[in-house]
Design a protein around this motif. Structure first.
Motif, short mmCIF file in Angstrom:
data_model
loop_
_atom_site.label_atom_id
_atom_site.label_comp_id
_atom_site.label_asym_id
_atom_site.label_seq_id
_atom_site.Cartn_x
_atom_site.Cartn_y
_atom_site.Cartn_z
N ALA A 83 0.83 -1.21 0.00
CA ALA A 83 0.00 0.00 0.00
C ALA A 83 0.87 1.25 0.00
O ALA A 83 0.56 2.25 -0.67
CB ALA A 83 -0.93 -0.01 1.21
N THR A 84 1.97 1.21 0.75
CA THR A 84 2.89 2.35 0.77
C THR A 84 3.48 2.59 -0.62
O THR A 84 3.59 3.74 -1.08
CB THR A 84 4.02 2.10 1.78
OG1 THR A 84 3.45 1.91 3.08
CG2 THR A 84 4.99 3.25 1.82
N ARG A 141 2.14 1.83 -3.48
CA ARG A 141 1.09 2.37 -4.37
C ARG A 141 0.87 3.86 -4.10
O ARG A 141 0.68 4.65 -5.04
CB ARG A 141 -0.20 1.59 -4.18
CG ARG A 141 -0.16 0.17 -4.74
CD ARG A 141 -1.57 -0.42 -4.84
NE ARG A 141 -2.18 -0.53 -3.51
CZ ARG A 141 -2.08 -1.63 -2.73
NH1 ARG A 141 -1.38 -2.68 -3.16
NH2 ARG A 141 -2.68 -1.65 -1.56
N ALA A 142 0.92 4.24 -2.83
CA ALA A 142 0.74 5.66 -2.50
C ALA A 142 1.91 6.49 -3.04
O ALA A 142 1.70 7.61 -3.55
CB ALA A 142 0.63 5.83 -0.99
N GLN A 143 3.12 5.97 -2.92
CA GLN A 143 4.28 6.69 -3.45
C GLN A 143 4.19 6.80 -4.97
O GLN A 143 4.59 7.83 -5.55
CB GLN A 143 5.56 5.97 -3.04
CG GLN A 143 5.86 6.06 -1.55
CD GLN A 143 7.08 5.25 -1.16
OE1 GLN A 143 7.57 4.43 -1.95
NE2 GLN A 143 7.56 5.45 0.06
N ALA A 201 1.37 7.03 -6.70
CA ALA A 201 0.36 8.06 -6.99
C ALA A 201 0.94 9.46 -6.77
O ALA A 201 0.68 10.40 -7.56
CB ALA A 201 -0.87 7.85 -6.11
N ALA A 202 1.73 9.62 -5.71
CA ALA A 202 2.34 10.94 -5.45
C ALA A 202 3.32 11.30 -6.57
O ALA A 202 3.39 12.47 -7.00
CB ALA A 202 3.05 10.92 -4.10
N GLU A 217 3.20 10.35 -9.69
CA GLU A 217 2.45 10.69 -10.88
C GLU A 217 1.90 12.12 -10.78
O GLU A 217 1.90 12.88 -11.77
CB GLU A 217 1.30 9.70 -11.07
CG GLU A 217 1.77 8.30 -11.48
CD GLU A 217 0.63 7.30 -11.53
OE1 GLU A 217 -0.46 7.62 -10.97
OE2 GLU A 217 0.80 6.22 -12.12
N SER A 218 1.44 12.50 -9.58
CA SER A 218 0.92 13.86 -9.38
C SER A 218 2.03 14.90 -9.54
O SER A 218 1.84 15.95 -10.17
CB SER A 218 0.28 13.98 -8.00
OG SER A 218 -0.18 15.30 -7.76
N ALA A 237 9.24 5.02 -8.51
CA ALA A 237 8.04 4.61 -7.76
C ALA A 237 7.36 3.42 -8.44
O ALA A 237 6.83 2.52 -7.76
CB ALA A 237 7.08 5.79 -7.64
N ASN A 244 6.86 -0.10 -6.66
CA ASN A 244 5.51 -0.67 -6.54
C ASN A 244 5.46 -2.09 -7.08
O ASN A 244 4.80 -2.97 -6.50
CB ASN A 244 4.53 0.22 -7.30
CG ASN A 244 3.11 -0.31 -7.21
OD1 ASN A 244 2.53 -0.41 -6.14
ND2 ASN A 244 2.53 -0.64 -8.36
#
Length: 350
Positions: free
Chosen positions: A88-89, A91-93, A95-96, A98-99, A142, A146
């Motif tokens: 989960a960590t 995946r969050a990294q 997403a960050a 990509e943003s 990332a 992932n």
């Protein structure tokens, strides 16, 4: 008067009676047939220790020793909580990252337009361009992290790539294991062999053996052909023997892992007769031995098949049970009376 008669009965030409010589003798016995038997254990050629690629707490063990498993079958599982949190960590990294890349790309495009209108300097545009490149690299990092975390989540289930038999369980549920620590030992049963130990004075024999036969202790009627597959280059420091592996050729289903087996080197054949080495003489007309019969010694030609460490193997000229002279042959003449004194062969000495 009696003295005269005694002198008259003895003539000067009479020869004195021949002296009876004492010789050491030994009974002829059959030699070892050349067969050697080694006791060993049926083992699998491929034995594998399975371990998790990641560390964690062993949540469940799904098989026991002796179980026959299929390819891909789950064998043990780790506690998935930490692995799921790590995934989960990651995946969050991702997403960050990509943003951040989206923002850096928009800033770069805006500054490119301003640079074209000479509203910003080249240095300001270069800063935004570097930020965009860094965000793009962080996104690739990332994504890789992932993917690694996703793989590690699947590493929480231990399985085998091949059908096998569980030979040992090395960890229990509740135990914390590290990455690479053996948990289950497997044996692939498609190729079976016998593990034996060879003394150093028999190495040449087993290397040159024309045939190897394997018998099962539990099933004496079953005989399987074998061949030497592996011989250790160095002796075991404790036993001073060389480990050897005998591959079984087309073993029947009755041959199971862990069974006791005997490896027979050579064949029974007709065993030659064995006499001590010092009993064989050669006076230029071929080998011979002195045979004692009815208290008299007579020479007899023989054919020697092989000179061995324990004596001379006689292929013809003698029969089992005959008595041969092993010491005292230097001054014997054919037909001489001898007093035979048996000597104990080395195999019978204690």
């Amino acid at each position: 008067m009696a003295a005269l008669l005694l002198l008259a009965g003895c003539s000067a030409g009479d020869a004195p009676p021949a002296a009876v010589r004492t010789v050491l003798v030994q009974t002829v016995a059959q030699a070892d047939s050349g067969m050697s038997i080694y006791t060993g254990e049926i083992r699998a050629r491929h034995e594998i220790d399975l371990a998790f690629r990641v560390g964690g707490k062993l949540a469940a063990r799904l098989v026991d020793a002796g179980a026959e498993i299929k390819a891909g079958q789950p064998l043990a599982r780790l506690d998935p909580a930490d692995l799921q949190l790590a995934a989960a960590t990651a995946r969050a990294q991702l997403a960050a990252a990509e943003s951040e890349l989206t923002t850096a790309k928009a800033e770069r495009e805006r500054y490119a337009g301003l640079l074209g209108k000479k509203f910003v300097s080249q240095a300001a545009f270069d800063a935004k361009d570097n930020a965009f490149n860094s965000a793009q690299a962080r996104l690739e990092q990332a994504r890789s992290q992932n993917q690694i975390s996703g793989n590690q989540a699947s590493y929480g289930t231990l399985s085998s790539e091949y059908p096998a038999v569980v030979t040992a369980v090395l960890a229990e549920a509740g135990q914390v294991v590290g990455a690479g620590q053996a948990v289950i030992r497997l044996a692939r049963p498609e190729e079976k062999e016998v593990a034996i130990a060879i003394p150093e004075n028999r190495l040449a024999e087993i290397k040159a053996a024309p045939s190897l036969a394997v018998n099962l202790w539990a099933e004496p009627k079953i005989t399987v052909r074998g061949e030497l597959r592996e011989l250790a280059p160095a002796a075991d420091p404790a036993t001073r023997t060389y480990a050897a592996r005998i591959r079984l050729i087309e073993p029947p289903p009755e041959v199971r892992l862990g069974m006791t087996a005997r490896v027979v080197v050579g064949s029974a054949g007709s065993a030659p007769l064995l006499v001590p080495l010092n009993a064989v003489l050669d006076q230029g007309q071929g080998p011979l031995v002195w045979v004692v019969s009815d208290g008299k010694a007579m020479p007899r030609p023989v054919q020697v098949a092989q000179f061995r460490e324990d004596g001379a193997a006689i292929s013809s000229g003698l029969q089992a049970g005959e008595v041969v002279v092993v010491a005292g042959t230097a001054k014997l003449v054919p037909g001489q009376s001898v007093q035979a004194k048996p000597v104990t062969p080395p195999s019978g000495q204690r």
